[in-house]
Design a protein around this motif. Sequence first.
Motif, PDB file in Angstrom:
ATOM      1  N   ILE A  77     -20.082   1.348 -23.975  1.00 40.35           N
ATOM      2  CA  ILE A  77     -21.058   1.255 -22.883  1.00 40.35           C
ATOM      3  C   ILE A  77     -22.030   2.424 -22.952  1.00 40.35           C
ATOM      4  O   ILE A  77     -23.258   2.244 -22.823  1.00 40.35           O
ATOM      5  N   GLU A  78     -21.479   3.620 -23.145  1.00 42.70           N
ATOM      6  CA  GLU A  78     -22.340   4.806 -23.221  1.00 42.70           C
ATOM      7  C   GLU A  78     -23.290   4.709 -24.413  1.00 42.70           C
ATOM      8  O   GLU A  78     -24.478   5.060 -24.312  1.00 42.70           O
ATOM      9  N   ALA A  79     -22.770   4.217 -25.545  1.00 42.21           N
ATOM     10  CA  ALA A  79     -23.609   4.093 -26.736  1.00 42.21           C
ATOM     11  C   ALA A  79     -24.720   3.065 -26.530  1.00 42.21           C
ATOM     12  O   ALA A  79     -25.874   3.281 -26.935  1.00 42.21           O
ATOM     13  N   LEU A  80     -24.381   1.927 -25.899  1.00 43.68           N
ATOM     14  CA  LEU A  80     -25.409   0.931 -25.591  1.00 43.68           C
ATOM     15  C   LEU A  80     -26.497   1.540 -24.711  1.00 43.68           C
ATOM     16  O   LEU A  80     -27.698   1.349 -24.955  1.00 43.68           O
ATOM     17  N   ALA A 104     -30.165   1.715 -17.778  1.00 42.15           N
ATOM     18  CA  ALA A 104     -29.455   1.478 -19.035  1.00 42.15           C
ATOM     19  C   ALA A 104     -27.956   1.327 -18.799  1.00 42.15           C
ATOM     20  O   ALA A 104     -27.306   0.432 -19.355  1.00 42.15           O
ATOM     21  N   LEU A 105     -27.384   2.183 -17.958  1.00 43.41           N
ATOM     22  CA  LEU A 105     -25.956   2.110 -17.674  1.00 43.41           C
ATOM     23  C   LEU A 105     -25.604   0.833 -16.904  1.00 43.41           C
ATOM     24  O   LEU A 105     -24.581   0.198 -17.160  1.00 43.41           O
ATOM     25  N   SER A 155     -23.151  -1.907 -18.688  1.00 45.20           N
ATOM     26  CA  SER A 155     -21.841  -2.209 -18.097  1.00 45.20           C
ATOM     27  C   SER A 155     -21.757  -3.662 -17.650  1.00 45.20           C
ATOM     28  O   SER A 155     -20.740  -4.336 -17.867  1.00 45.20           O
ATOM     29  N   GLN A 156     -22.816  -4.179 -17.037  1.00 47.55           N
ATOM     30  CA  GLN A 156     -22.780  -5.565 -16.588  1.00 47.55           C
ATOM     31  C   GLN A 156     -22.761  -6.536 -17.761  1.00 47.55           C
ATOM     32  O   GLN A 156     -22.148  -7.608 -17.689  1.00 47.55           O
ATOM     33  N   THR A 157     -23.393  -6.160 -18.860  1.00 47.37           N
ATOM     34  CA  THR A 157     -23.358  -6.991 -20.061  1.00 47.37           C
ATOM     35  C   THR A 157     -21.937  -7.120 -20.583  1.00 47.37           C
ATOM     36  O   THR A 157     -21.505  -8.212 -20.993  1.00 47.37           O
ATOM     37  N   LEU A 158     -21.167  -6.031 -20.540  1.00 44.44           N
ATOM     38  CA  LEU A 158     -19.771  -6.115 -20.963  1.00 44.44           C
ATOM     39  C   LEU A 158     -18.938  -6.935 -19.990  1.00 44.44           C
ATOM     40  O   LEU A 158     -18.088  -7.721 -20.408  1.00 44.44           O
ATOM     41  N   THR A 217     -16.036 -11.889 -19.297  1.00 50.95           N
ATOM     42  CA  THR A 217     -15.733 -13.038 -18.438  1.00 50.95           C
ATOM     43  C   THR A 217     -15.968 -14.352 -19.178  1.00 50.95           C
ATOM     44  O   THR A 217     -15.186 -15.300 -19.056  1.00 50.95           O
ATOM     45  N   LEU A 218     -17.039 -14.397 -19.959  1.00 49.00           N
ATOM     46  CA  LEU A 218     -17.341 -15.612 -20.728  1.00 49.00           C
ATOM     47  C   LEU A 218     -16.250 -15.884 -21.760  1.00 49.00           C
ATOM     48  O   LEU A 218     -15.854 -17.036 -21.967  1.00 49.00           O
TER      49      LEU A 218
END
Length: 268
Positions: free
Chosen positions: A182-185, A199-200, A204-207, A212-213
């Motif tokens: 997450i930090e790297a993204l 960015a954070l 985080s929401q992308t993960l 979930t998917l």
Amino acid sequence: MKTVFGFIGCGNMGGAIAKVVNSCNEEKEVLLSDLSINKATELKNEIGGSVSSNKEISQKADVIFLGVKPQVLKDTISSIRDLIKEREDVLIVSMAAGVQIKKIEEYFASEVAVIRIMPNTPVSVGEGMVLYTCNSKVTKSQLDTFLTFMKLSGKLDEISENYIDAASAISGCGPAFVYMFIEALADGAVSCGLPRDKALLYASQTLVGSATLVQKSDRHPEELKDAVCSPGGSTIVGVKALENGQMRGSVINAVCESFNRTKELGKN
């Protein structure tokens, strides 16, 4: 009927589980003990319960969570085992990494009901992964009590003990790897000009959404990845960069190294 829970060791993981138990809408009493009285007091002020002692917990608690490091588990058990021997209905729950149930039984030098768990830090927000395995002394009533009071921790999954160390290398150690990703993204997005807070949030929401998917669809992660990669598009170029950086191999190595270290801890 009130269930009395005792927590010996109120660190990050022990404290998180104590919070889960104390949040359960069932009649209970929660006793907290730690080498640091200040740590136990701080936890009591945060979640409720009472500051106690190892001796009182050993005499009163129906369920005792051992939240101490593997290196000090033997000494901790030695200090309470004579009191535990006098009781037939107490349930011991150990979260010491790498320490097998048979070794815990040896430390107690008596027949005792033991559930070995490997939780992770997301239990503190109700999204944890808790692996558990029981010895033959655990009754159905004790297991039902454990599952009832742990239900707010997230997902609980019973697993054969010979798999628990490998599984915990993912669920127990994995959050640290995920936080790094997450930090790297986010760092990558910041280097492209995006504000840090945005960015954070997006990383985080992308993960969260991607995980979930994976859980809710019947599709393999590789298939889901391919669905995002349009020919000649932005995503496949990024995937290539990750492959060039050996991300896949690095993650596999991280899990294997964590597994090996867990096995070493269990030998102490």
